[in-house]
Design a protein around this motif. Structure first.
Motif, PDB file in Angstrom:
ATOM      1  N   VAL A 154      25.477  59.328  10.856  1.00 17.54           N
ATOM      2  CA  VAL A 154      24.059  59.257  11.202  1.00 17.54           C
ATOM      3  C   VAL A 154      23.527  57.862  10.916  1.00 17.54           C
ATOM      4  N   VAL A 155      22.647  57.398  11.802  1.00 13.80           N
ATOM      5  CA  VAL A 155      21.849  56.204  11.553  1.00 13.80           C
ATOM      6  C   VAL A 155      20.432  56.667  11.302  1.00 13.80           C
ATOM      7  N   LEU A 156      19.900  56.337  10.141  1.00 11.27           N
ATOM      8  CA  LEU A 156      18.552  56.738   9.752  1.00 11.27           C
ATOM      9  C   LEU A 156      17.660  55.507   9.768  1.00 11.27           C
ATOM     10  N   MET A 157      16.698  55.492  10.684  1.00 15.68           N
ATOM     11  CA  MET A 157      15.842  54.330  10.876  1.00 15.68           C
ATOM     12  C   MET A 157      14.437  54.595  10.377  1.00 15.68           C
ATOM     13  N   HIS A 158      13.745  53.520  10.032  1.00 12.25           N
ATOM     14  CA  HIS A 158      12.333  53.618   9.661  1.00 12.25           C
ATOM     15  C   HIS A 158      11.446  53.360  10.869  1.00 12.25           C
ATOM     16  N   THR A 159      10.503  54.246  11.087  1.00 11.30           N
ATOM     17  CA  THR A 159       9.410  53.999  12.028  1.00 11.30           C
ATOM     18  C   THR A 159       8.182  54.735  11.512  1.00 11.30           C
ATOM     19  N   PRO A 160       6.989  54.168  11.669  1.00 12.44           N
ATOM     20  CA  PRO A 160       5.796  54.839  11.177  1.00 12.44           C
ATOM     21  C   PRO A 160       5.254  55.905  12.113  1.00 12.44           C
ATOM     22  N   ALA A 161       5.745  55.947  13.368  1.00 12.35           N
ATOM     23  CA  ALA A 161       5.196  56.891  14.341  1.00 12.35           C
ATOM     24  C   ALA A 161       6.147  57.010  15.520  1.00 12.35           C
ATOM     25  N   LYS A 162       5.897  58.024  16.365  1.00 13.76           N
ATOM     26  CA  LYS A 162       6.679  58.172  17.588  1.00 13.76           C
ATOM     27  C   LYS A 162       6.373  57.026  18.548  1.00 13.76           C
ATOM     28  N   PRO A 163       7.316  56.702  19.444  1.00 10.61           N
ATOM     29  CA  PRO A 163       7.132  55.546  20.332  1.00 10.61           C
ATOM     30  C   PRO A 163       5.830  55.554  21.115  1.00 10.61           C
ATOM     31  N   ASP A 164       5.396  56.722  21.604  1.00 10.52           N
ATOM     32  CA  ASP A 164       4.175  56.743  22.408  1.00 10.52           C
ATOM     33  C   ASP A 164       2.922  56.467  21.576  1.00 10.52           C
ATOM     34  N   GLN A 165       3.067  56.492  20.247  1.00  8.42           N
ATOM     35  CA  GLN A 165       1.941  56.202  19.362  1.00  8.42           C
ATOM     36  C   GLN A 165       1.977  54.784  18.807  1.00  8.42           C
TER      37      GLN A 165
END
Length: 302
Positions: A154-165
């Protein structure tokens, strides 16, 4: 920059029947986006699901493998800021047939770039070895169970929100000072969730370009090696991203488009390797492999 590599003797990951060995040198992950709207290569292969599209994508993937990529990362939904979401059924239609076709032609590791458990399930059944989840298991609570059952990486990435947001973020500010702690804390929780489900083959990704200012992206790139405190290999995805365009923009001119960011990408990939990256996620496998070769030769000379 640190030319002395971190001790990575433990970085041999078992990924759904295949081994990803990162102990000797970093790996190259080549990108195949079967999408009409990804920021750089969207629509490159034609209409989703058509035979001609699959053949062109296969040729591209095999070319990246010949150029030095150990992993092919297959995406069926754009993750650029503001991208429109697609259904799991559509994402599966775009990706599963191609993964099955690529598996027939190559033993290279295959990654599915998705945060949806249904898409991950279909991809793993088709022959994928790794699930690349931009949400770090935070968007779909069923994802850890699927990955654990298939014993995949698994690759676990950081993002604060879904792409459309998300929106493009060019602002500057003092918040760059604490972005590393914020991202590391998020990824630590993601790693804990994975290990609670018995998943051990874990890669972490700071999510460069995802909901971060230009300064925050460069702060993370400069301090990439600090993510090794999580006990996992680190992936860097800088390829042709907008924060590179901001750095190379000349005064009074527009930001160079993705097609004009190759040289900046090579520079950023080299910096990422010098600062501890174990995997480079790229559109240009040959250029990344050459950068890797120079870094490894320099390390060997020391």
């Amino acid at each position: 920059m640190n030319l002395k590599p971190t001790d990575k003797s433990r970085y041999r990951l078992e990924c759904a029947g295949a081994t990803l060995d990162l102990s000797a040198r970093p790996a190259i992950m080549g990108i195949v986006n079967l999408t009409p709207d990804s920021f750089f290569d969207g629509g490159s292969y034609g209409n989703a699901g058509e035979t001609a599209q699959l053949e062109r994508a296969l040729e591209s993937a095999l070319g990246m493998i010949r150029a030095g990529a150990e992993i092919i990362d297959v995406g069926g939904e754009s993750t650029r800021p503001g991208a429109e979401p697609v259904s799991a059924d559509e994402e599966m239609r775009r990706t599963a047939p191609f993964i099955a076709l690529l598996r027939q032609h190559s033993d290279a590791l295959i990654s599915i770039d998705t945060w949806k458990s249904e898409v991950a399930e279909a991809a793993l059944r088709a022959g994928a070895n790794i699930v690349n989840d931009i949400s770090g298991f935070s968007f779909d609570s069923a994802m850890p169970e699927v990955c654990a059952r298939h014993r995949c990486g698994v690759v676990l990435m950081h993002t604060p929100a879904k792409p459309d947001q998300l929106r493009w973020s060019y602002n500057t500010g003092a918040e760059a000072d604490e972005v590393t702690a914020r991202v590391t804390g998020f990824l630590r929780r993601s790693v804990e969730v994975a290990r609670e489900h018995g998943i051990e083959s874990i890669i972490v990704d700071p999510g460069l370009g995802f909901g971060k200012t230009v300064e925050e992206n460069y702060r993370l790139l400069a301090r990439l090696d600090e993510l090794h405190e999580l006990g996992c290999p680190v992936l860097a995805g800088v390829s042709r991203k907008s924060f590179l365009g901001q750095a190379i923009r000349r005064p009074g001119e527009e930001t160079p488009p993705p097609a004009e960011r190759l040289y900046a990408t090579i520079s950023a990939n080299t910096i990422a390797l010098l600062n501890g990256a174990d995997i480079l996620r790229v559109h240009d496998a040959k250029a990344a492999a050459d950068a890797r070769a120079v870094v490894m030769a320099t390390r060997g000379a020391r």
